[in-house]
Design an enzyme around this catalytic site. Structure first.
Site, PDB file in Angstrom:
ATOM      1  N   ARG A   1       0.819  -1.212   0.000  1.00 35.17           N
ATOM      2  CA  ARG A   1       0.000   0.000   0.000  1.00 35.17           C
ATOM      3  C   ARG A   1       0.852   1.261   0.000  1.00 35.17           C
ATOM      4  O   ARG A   1       2.000   1.250   0.432  1.00 35.17           O
ATOM      5  CB  ARG A   1      -0.919   0.034   1.229  1.00 35.17           C
ATOM      6  CG  ARG A   1      -1.995  -1.038   1.264  1.00 35.17           C
ATOM      7  CD  ARG A   1      -3.026  -0.722   2.339  1.00 35.17           C
ATOM      8  NE  ARG A   1      -2.432  -0.595   3.661  1.00 35.17           N
ATOM      9  CZ  ARG A   1      -3.067  -0.063   4.711  1.00 35.17           C
ATOM     10  NH1 ARG A   1      -4.290   0.399   4.588  1.00 35.17           N
ATOM     11  NH2 ARG A   1      -2.455  -0.005   5.897  1.00 35.17           N
TER      12      ARG A   1
ATOM     13  N   GLY B   1      16.968  -0.650   4.149  1.00 30.30           N
ATOM     14  CA  GLY B   1      15.664  -0.281   3.610  1.00 30.30           C
ATOM     15  C   GLY B   1      15.233   1.094   4.092  1.00 30.30           C
ATOM     16  O   GLY B   1      15.371   1.421   5.281  1.00 30.30           O
TER      17      GLY B   1
ATOM     18  N   ASP C   1      12.334   2.285   4.594  1.00 30.25           N
ATOM     19  CA  ASP C   1      11.282   2.247   5.619  1.00 30.25           C
ATOM     20  C   ASP C   1      11.863   1.965   6.999  1.00 30.25           C
ATOM     21  O   ASP C   1      11.437   2.569   7.998  1.00 30.25           O
ATOM     22  CB  ASP C   1      10.215   1.218   5.255  1.00 30.25           C
ATOM     23  CG  ASP C   1      10.767  -0.194   5.046  1.00 30.25           C
ATOM     24  OD1 ASP C   1      11.995  -0.341   4.829  1.00 30.25           O
ATOM     25  OD2 ASP C   1       9.973  -1.147   5.082  1.00 30.25           O
TER      26      ASP C   1
ATOM     27  N   THR D   1      -5.874 -27.327  13.737  1.00 27.96           N
ATOM     28  CA  THR D   1      -4.857 -26.867  12.787  1.00 27.96           C
ATOM     29  C   THR D   1      -4.928 -25.360  12.553  1.00 27.96           C
ATOM     30  O   THR D   1      -3.887 -24.700  12.416  1.00 27.96           O
ATOM     31  CB  THR D   1      -5.003 -27.616  11.451  1.00 27.96           C
ATOM     32  OG1 THR D   1      -4.948 -29.022  11.709  1.00 27.96           O
ATOM     33  CG2 THR D   1      -3.874 -27.246  10.494  1.00 27.96           C
TER      34      THR D   1
END
Length: 254
Positions: A12, A104, A106, A184
């Protein structure tokens, strides 16, 4: 005069508008988010009635092609955006990565935002920055403001898709986090959550041992709320930590 902060992640694009000169932690005047496949409509939709900003600064981890598509949506403002490139130092944080520019954007911006949060509240100890999204990052900052390094691991979605693709019979609905899962669905959800929280808690312990005091743990990201209840160390959820880092960088650049 206004400042437009842009965070382009793996799935996004998030944006926020602040008064020029706003400090980290300030609420945005306007904000929004779009999936990357919809960014070509920003100029005609989200940004159609947005007042032209006087400054634009962004963090981008989605590559140059996506960045160019976003810049095309800004052409009606006749203002060039600036994009954060990790450096050896910014806004009071020293980059200890082996190759600083390969960190990175970010992660770098989020660490700077976390540092600004800590200093604003008068905390001068170590800080652990956690982002929980498509991927999970856990990054350590020393008491002196040095980025020490950190972890990257898959988020919940990637873990589940890996299990579905690599094993037979595990295509089941998402379950709940349980101490001792007995089905599970719960086993998959609990396993992913404990993998993430275990990594965070281990890094918190290592940082505490290195610095000699409990770190301030700040968590951000769209999936942070899923992980936070299972985390056994003190922590805070901070919305928009990357925006806070962009505000800190913008302020440092004058």
């Amino acid at each position: 005069m206004s400042f437009l902060a842009i965070d382009i992640g793996n799935t996004r694009l998030k944006w926020a508008v602040y008064p020029d000169g706003a400090e980290p932690g300030s609420p945005p005047e306007q904000h929004g988010a779009v999936f990357l496949e919809n960014i070509d409509r920003l100029a005609d939709e989200d940004w159609q009635n947005l007042a032209p900003p006087t400054r634009i600064l962004g963090s981008n981890v989605a590559g140059d092609a996506v960045r160019r598509r976003v810049e095309e949506q800004m052409e009606h403002w006749d203002l060039a955006a600036r994009w954060v490139v990790p450096s050896s130092e910014a806004a009071g944080v020293t980059n200890g990565y082996d190759h600083p520019t390969r960190l990175g954007a970010d992660r770098w911006v989020a660490v700077i935002g976390a540092h600004a949060h800590a200093r604003k509240r008068g905390f001068d100890g170590p800080v652990l920055t956690v982002m929980v999204g498509t991927a999970v990052t856990v990054d350590a900052l020393s008491s002196s403001g040095q980025f020490l390094g950190g972890l990257i691991l898959p988020g919940h979605g990637i873990m589940l898709r890996a299990l579905e693709g690599g094993t037979a019979g595990l295509r089941v609905p998402t379950g709940e986090v349980r101490d001792f899962p007995t089905n599970t669905s719960d086993a998959l959800t609990t396993g992913g959550t404990f993998a993430i929280t275990g990594a965070i808690e281990r890094m918190s312990r290592l940082l505490r041992q290195r610095e000699g005091r409990e770190p301030l743990l700040l968590m951000t990201g769209g999936a942070g709320w899923k992980v936070a209840p299972s985390l056994d160390v003190p922590h805070e959820l901070v919305e928009g930590l990357i925006f806070d880092g962009l505000l800190a960088i913008n302020a440092a650049r004058g």
